[in-house]
Write a protein that holds these residues in place. Structure first.
Motif, PDB file in Angstrom:
ATOM      1  N   LEU A 225     -44.578  29.347 -12.094  1.00  0.00           N
ATOM      2  CA  LEU A 225     -45.900  28.949 -12.574  1.00  0.00           C
ATOM      3  C   LEU A 225     -46.067  29.291 -14.052  1.00  0.00           C
ATOM      4  CD1 LEU A 225     -48.341  29.964  -9.686  1.00  0.00           C
ATOM      5  CD2 LEU A 225     -47.886  27.656 -10.511  1.00  0.00           C
ATOM      6  N   ALA A 226     -45.633  30.482 -14.426  1.00  0.00           N
ATOM      7  CA  ALA A 226     -45.715  30.884 -15.837  1.00  0.00           C
ATOM      8  C   ALA A 226     -44.872  29.962 -16.713  1.00  0.00           C
ATOM      9  CB  ALA A 226     -45.257  32.335 -15.994  1.00  0.00           C
ATOM     10  N   ASP A 227     -43.673  29.649 -16.261  1.00  0.00           N
ATOM     11  CA  ASP A 227     -42.813  28.719 -17.010  1.00  0.00           C
ATOM     12  C   ASP A 227     -43.502  27.374 -17.209  1.00  0.00           C
ATOM     13  OD1 ASP A 227     -40.731  30.498 -17.304  1.00  0.00           O
ATOM     14  OD2 ASP A 227     -39.589  29.736 -15.598  1.00  0.00           O
ATOM     15  N   ALA A 228     -44.148  26.885 -16.153  1.00  0.00           N
ATOM     16  CA  ALA A 228     -44.795  25.574 -16.217  1.00  0.00           C
ATOM     17  C   ALA A 228     -45.958  25.568 -17.203  1.00  0.00           C
ATOM     18  CB  ALA A 228     -45.275  25.167 -14.826  1.00  0.00           C
ATOM     19  N   VAL A 229     -46.722  26.656 -17.245  1.00  0.00           N
ATOM     20  CA  VAL A 229     -47.816  26.750 -18.216  1.00  0.00           C
ATOM     21  C   VAL A 229     -47.256  26.760 -19.631  1.00  0.00           C
ATOM     22  CG1 VAL A 229     -49.659  28.234 -19.093  1.00  0.00           C
ATOM     23  CG2 VAL A 229     -49.418  27.875 -16.631  1.00  0.00           C
ATOM     24  N   GLU A 230     -46.235  27.550 -19.846  1.00  0.00           N
ATOM     25  CA  GLU A 230     -45.659  27.673 -21.195  1.00  0.00           C
ATOM     26  C   GLU A 230     -44.937  26.410 -21.649  1.00  0.00           C
ATOM     27  OE1 GLU A 230     -44.755  32.347 -22.037  1.00  0.00           O
ATOM     28  OE2 GLU A 230     -43.204  31.195 -20.989  1.00  0.00           O
ATOM     29  N   ALA A 231     -44.602  25.531 -20.734  1.00  0.00           N
ATOM     30  CA  ALA A 231     -43.843  24.333 -21.096  1.00  0.00           C
ATOM     31  C   ALA A 231     -44.665  23.349 -21.924  1.00  0.00           C
ATOM     32  CB  ALA A 231     -43.322  23.646 -19.835  1.00  0.00           C
TER      33      ALA A 231
ATOM     34  N   VAL B  35     -56.899  13.918 -22.784  1.00  0.00           N
ATOM     35  CA  VAL B  35     -57.021  12.785 -21.879  1.00  0.00           C
ATOM     36  C   VAL B  35     -56.483  13.210 -20.514  1.00  0.00           C
ATOM     37  CG1 VAL B  35     -56.339  10.412 -21.381  1.00  0.00           C
ATOM     38  CG2 VAL B  35     -56.763  11.130 -23.756  1.00  0.00           C
ATOM     39  N   PRO B  36     -57.287  13.181 -19.462  1.00  0.00           N
ATOM     40  CA  PRO B  36     -56.813  13.589 -18.136  1.00  0.00           C
ATOM     41  C   PRO B  36     -55.636  12.736 -17.676  1.00  0.00           C
ATOM     42  CG  PRO B  36     -59.208  13.407 -18.176  1.00  0.00           C
ATOM     43  CD  PRO B  36     -58.724  12.816 -19.461  1.00  0.00           C
ATOM     44  N   SER B  37     -54.794  13.338 -16.857  1.00  0.00           N
ATOM     45  CA  SER B  37     -53.628  12.629 -16.345  1.00  0.00           C
ATOM     46  C   SER B  37     -53.987  11.686 -15.205  1.00  0.00           C
ATOM     47  CB  SER B  37     -52.572  13.636 -15.871  1.00  0.00           C
ATOM     48  OG  SER B  37     -53.128  14.569 -14.965  1.00  0.00           O
ATOM     49  N   GLY B  38     -55.239  11.602 -14.846  1.00  0.00           N
ATOM     50  CA  GLY B  38     -55.715  10.714 -13.795  1.00  0.00           C
ATOM     51  C   GLY B  38     -57.051  11.208 -13.291  1.00  0.00           C
ATOM     52  N   PRO B  39     -57.744  10.425 -12.473  1.00  0.00           N
ATOM     53  CA  PRO B  39     -59.039  10.867 -11.930  1.00  0.00           C
ATOM     54  C   PRO B  39     -58.885  12.178 -11.174  1.00  0.00           C
ATOM     55  CG  PRO B  39     -58.661   8.537 -11.474  1.00  0.00           C
ATOM     56  CD  PRO B  39     -57.379   9.070 -12.017  1.00  0.00           C
ATOM     57  N   TYR B  40     -59.838  13.072 -11.367  1.00  0.00           N
ATOM     58  CA  TYR B  40     -59.755  14.391 -10.739  1.00  0.00           C
ATOM     59  C   TYR B  40     -60.274  14.359  -9.311  1.00  0.00           C
ATOM     60  CZ  TYR B  40     -58.806  16.420 -15.328  1.00  0.00           C
ATOM     61  OH  TYR B  40     -58.239  16.747 -16.542  1.00  0.00           O
ATOM     62  N   GLY B  41     -59.604  15.134  -8.459  1.00  0.00           N
ATOM     63  CA  GLY B  41     -60.052  15.328  -7.091  1.00  0.00           C
ATOM     64  C   GLY B  41     -60.020  16.797  -6.737  1.00  0.00           C
ATOM     65  N   LEU B  42     -60.579  17.136  -5.590  1.00  0.00           N
ATOM     66  CA  LEU B  42     -60.487  18.497  -5.076  1.00  0.00           C
ATOM     67  C   LEU B  42     -59.053  18.755  -4.610  1.00  0.00           C
ATOM     68  CD1 LEU B  42     -63.680  18.335  -2.829  1.00  0.00           C
ATOM     69  CD2 LEU B  42     -63.549  19.163  -5.197  1.00  0.00           C
ATOM     70  N   HIS B  43     -58.655  20.022  -4.568  1.00  0.00           N
ATOM     71  CA  HIS B  43     -57.315  20.377  -4.103  1.00  0.00           C
ATOM     72  C   HIS B  43     -57.458  21.189  -2.818  1.00  0.00           C
ATOM     73  CE1 HIS B  43     -54.750  19.099  -7.546  1.00  0.00           C
ATOM     74  NE2 HIS B  43     -55.945  19.051  -8.104  1.00  0.00           N
ATOM     75  N   ILE B  44     -57.111  20.543  -1.709  1.00  0.00           N
ATOM     76  CA  ILE B  44     -57.275  21.158  -0.392  1.00  0.00           C
ATOM     77  C   ILE B  44     -55.999  20.951   0.417  1.00  0.00           C
ATOM     78  CG2 ILE B  44     -58.603  21.154   1.753  1.00  0.00           C
ATOM     79  CD1 ILE B  44     -61.002  20.118   0.163  1.00  0.00           C
ATOM     80  N   GLY B  45     -55.397  22.039   0.836  1.00  0.00           N
ATOM     81  CA  GLY B  45     -54.230  21.956   1.686  1.00  0.00           C
ATOM     82  C   GLY B  45     -53.047  21.250   1.067  1.00  0.00           C
TER      83      GLY B  45
ATOM     84  N   LEU C  53     -58.389  22.287 -12.436  1.00  0.00           N
ATOM     85  CA  LEU C  53     -57.845  21.167 -11.670  1.00  0.00           C
ATOM     86  C   LEU C  53     -56.466  20.766 -12.194  1.00  0.00           C
ATOM     87  CD1 LEU C  53     -61.104  19.048 -11.300  1.00  0.00           C
ATOM     88  CD2 LEU C  53     -59.940  20.343  -9.506  1.00  0.00           C
ATOM     89  N   GLU C  54     -56.286  20.812 -13.502  1.00  0.00           N
ATOM     90  CA  GLU C  54     -54.962  20.518 -14.065  1.00  0.00           C
ATOM     91  C   GLU C  54     -53.951  21.580 -13.629  1.00  0.00           C
ATOM     92  OE1 GLU C  54     -53.775  18.004 -15.794  1.00  0.00           O
ATOM     93  OE2 GLU C  54     -55.582  16.864 -16.306  1.00  0.00           O
ATOM     94  N   PHE C  55     -54.381  22.832 -13.597  1.00  0.00           N
ATOM     95  CA  PHE C  55     -53.487  23.893 -13.128  1.00  0.00           C
ATOM     96  C   PHE C  55     -53.126  23.669 -11.659  1.00  0.00           C
ATOM     97  CE2 PHE C  55     -52.377  27.929 -11.283  1.00  0.00           C
ATOM     98  CZ  PHE C  55     -51.599  28.545 -12.251  1.00  0.00           C
ATOM     99  N   ALA C  56     -54.101  23.243 -10.867  1.00  0.00           N
ATOM    100  CA  ALA C  56     -53.825  22.994  -9.451  1.00  0.00           C
ATOM    101  C   ALA C  56     -52.804  21.876  -9.282  1.00  0.00           C
ATOM    102  CB  ALA C  56     -55.123  22.648  -8.724  1.00  0.00           C
ATOM    103  N   ARG C  57     -52.882  20.853 -10.133  1.00  0.00           N
ATOM    104  CA  ARG C  57     -51.868  19.793 -10.089  1.00  0.00           C
ATOM    105  C   ARG C  57     -50.488  20.355 -10.392  1.00  0.00           C
ATOM    106  NH1 ARG C  57     -55.017  14.770 -13.225  1.00  0.00           N
ATOM    107  NH2 ARG C  57     -56.170  14.054 -11.357  1.00  0.00           N
TER     108      ARG C  57
END
Length: 501
Positions: free
Chosen positions: A82-88, A11-21, A194-198
């Motif tokens: 970043l690696a820690d966050a993925v593994e969490a 289940v997505p954590s919210g509606p997806y958007g582009l990640h810019i700046g 997109l989840e990784f970008a968040r």
């Protein structure tokens, strides 16, 4: 309880958007993400425009001015975080991948999540060794040295089969070397990126990583042709690579290409058949066969050919096919209906040319809701002389072809008789033969008595139509940086070349 109510899709954590700046922004349009196990939509993904691409590249270019001067210690710390966050949240990522592209959740847990983190950690460490050199000269009053500098904005286009791993393969070295990135994921696997970008938004400075999603002919084409892109890195199919190279070439933009393969696994008469069969099955059916280094050709010596075929077929028939979200599933669906249909059509074409189906080759009968999924049974084709398209073309699906050979020279000639050159392997107990065949096989990766073993730090890449450039290793940092020569005069006298003497 029915299978439908037992499924726990992501289940997505919210509606997806582009990640810019550093911001998540809405696009003008969306498209549906489809769960390949059941064939139904589970999320909406933003469809970027060429204007969105321009804004993403501009944001990356703006961030580059400061990111390139961030200290190695800071970049090292941020990549590690970043690696820690993925593994969490390993279970969350695994569920997302299973929902998104049909990767069996047991594989996503065991392979994709830890490998993504391991790649980021590797480049976090090895970036400390990105350095120039001092060049020895005959002239005593000169000092010449080089420094390695980042390139600028990297356009990274990644496929749908292993998005987390491929994302790390691009971001790890690019960010470690001091570049900024605009990522364009496949339309079939955008949500994980997109989840990784968040996740990255709370760790990296704004604009360092940007994500634009959408279809290749519009979003991807605009990105690779952009004049402010310093380098393109692409993982995917060879036909798409040719289009990217043409567009990038018009802007004189260099590229890294990690492309397709038709990996030949050569099984000699003295091979350990238990190990060879196990590795062959893993080599083709891992990731549902949707992997560039798959063992998609099995060249087996005449003396052990029939026994190998029997063992392989028996093991293939025992594979548990099912919902990618079910931990008991060993083999899931293909990523989309068009992909399933392309592979099925390739099987049909090979059969018309004379190949025989030993096992699989059809759509398995599954109960609802899986009857709407994009399944194709694990398949073994027999083509003893290697004369059909099954022995030449990449299926990028759960299909391997069994060939027969009489001696080493024939095996090598046939293994190399393809336009691809990514991975190959040889199974033998003869050490001299192993080294000799490894030397002669035309591939960027040669395995001996193993397959699918790609530890972080080993250069990954191919020759011929399998691409150029190397990923996953220390030398990859050189792909994302360039040497600058500094020539210092230490006070040498100038000869009089002009005017009166």
């Amino acid at each position: 309880m029915s299978a439908a109510t037992m499924r726990e899709a992501f289940v997505p954590s919210g509606p997806y958007g582009l990640h810019i700046g550093g911001e998540e922004v809405a696009a003008g349009d969306v498209f549906e993400a489809i769960d390949p196990s059941v064939g139904t939509a589970w999320a909406e993904v933003p469809q970027a425009s060429s204007g969105d691409v321009d804004r993403a590249v501009a944001a990356a270019r703006g961030a580059f001015a400061s990111w390139r001067r961030v200290t190695p210690a800071t970049r090292q710390t941020l990549l590690w975080r970043l690696a820690d966050a993925v593994e969490a949240e390993p279970e969350r990522w695994a569920r997302l991948l299973a929902t998104e592209n049909g990767r069996p959740i047991r594989e996503a847990s065991a392979a994709d999540v830890p490998t993504c983190a391991a790649i980021l950690r590797y480049f976090s460490g090895v970036l400390r060794d990105l350095r120039g050199d001092q060049i020895p000269l005959e002239k005593p009053d000169s000092l010449v040295y080089t420094v390695r500098e980042p390139l600028g904005v990297i356009a990274a286009l990644i496929p749908w089969n292993s998005p987390l791993i491929t994302l790390a393969n691009k971001l790890g070295p690019a960010l470690a070397a001091g570049n900024t990135v605009v990522l364009k994921p496949s339309e079939f696997a955008s949500a994980s990126v997109l989840e990784f970008a968040r996740l990255a938004q709370g760790i990296l400075p704004p604009g360092v990583v940007n994500v634009v999603t959408g279809y290749g002919p519009s979003v991807g084409a605009a990105l690779v042709a952009h004049a402010d892109v310093a380098k393109v890195t692409f993982t995917g199919g060879t036909p798409t690579a040719r289009k990217i190279m043409a567009a990038a070439g018009a802007a004189l933009t260099p590229a890294i290409m990690e492309l397709g393969g038709k990996g030949a696994m050569v099984v000699c008469a003295d091979a350990d058949l238990d190990a060879a069969v196990a590795d062959a099955v893993t080599g083709i059916y891992m990731a549902n066969g949707e992997v560039c280094v798959a063992a998609s050709r099995l060249l087996v010596h005449r003396d052990v050919h029939d026994e190998f075929a029997e063992r392989f077929a028996a093991l293939a028939r025992s594979i548990r096919i099912g919902d990618a979200l079910d931990p008991a599933t060993q083999f899931g669906p293909l990523v989309s209906a068009p992909q399933r249909d392309r592979v099925a059509a390739a099987i049909a074409a090979a059969r018309e040319e004379g190949a025989a189906v030993v096992v699989g080759g059809d759509v398995p009968a599954l109960d609802a809701p899986l009857d709407g999924g994009f399944f194709l049974a694990p398949t073994l084709l027999a083509d003893p002389a290697g004369s059909t398209s099954a022995s030449r073309e990449e299926f990028f699906g759960p299909v391997t072809v069994l060939e027969r050979f009489d001696d080493d020279a024939e095996a090598l000639a046939r293994a190399n008789a393809t336009r691809y050159g990514l991975a190959a392997g040889v199974w033998t107990r003869d050490l001299a033969r192993a080294h000799r065949m490894a030397r002669e096989l035309e591939a960027g990766i040669v395995w001996v008595n193993t397959w699918f073993d790609l530890p972080v730090g080993v250069p990954m890449g191919g020759v011929k139509d399998s691409g150029f450039g190397r990923e996953l290793s220390a030398e990859t940092l050189h792909e994302y940086s360039a040497p600058k020569v500094v020539n210092v005069d230490l006070g040498s006298a100038r000869p009089q070349l002009w005017g009166e003497r």
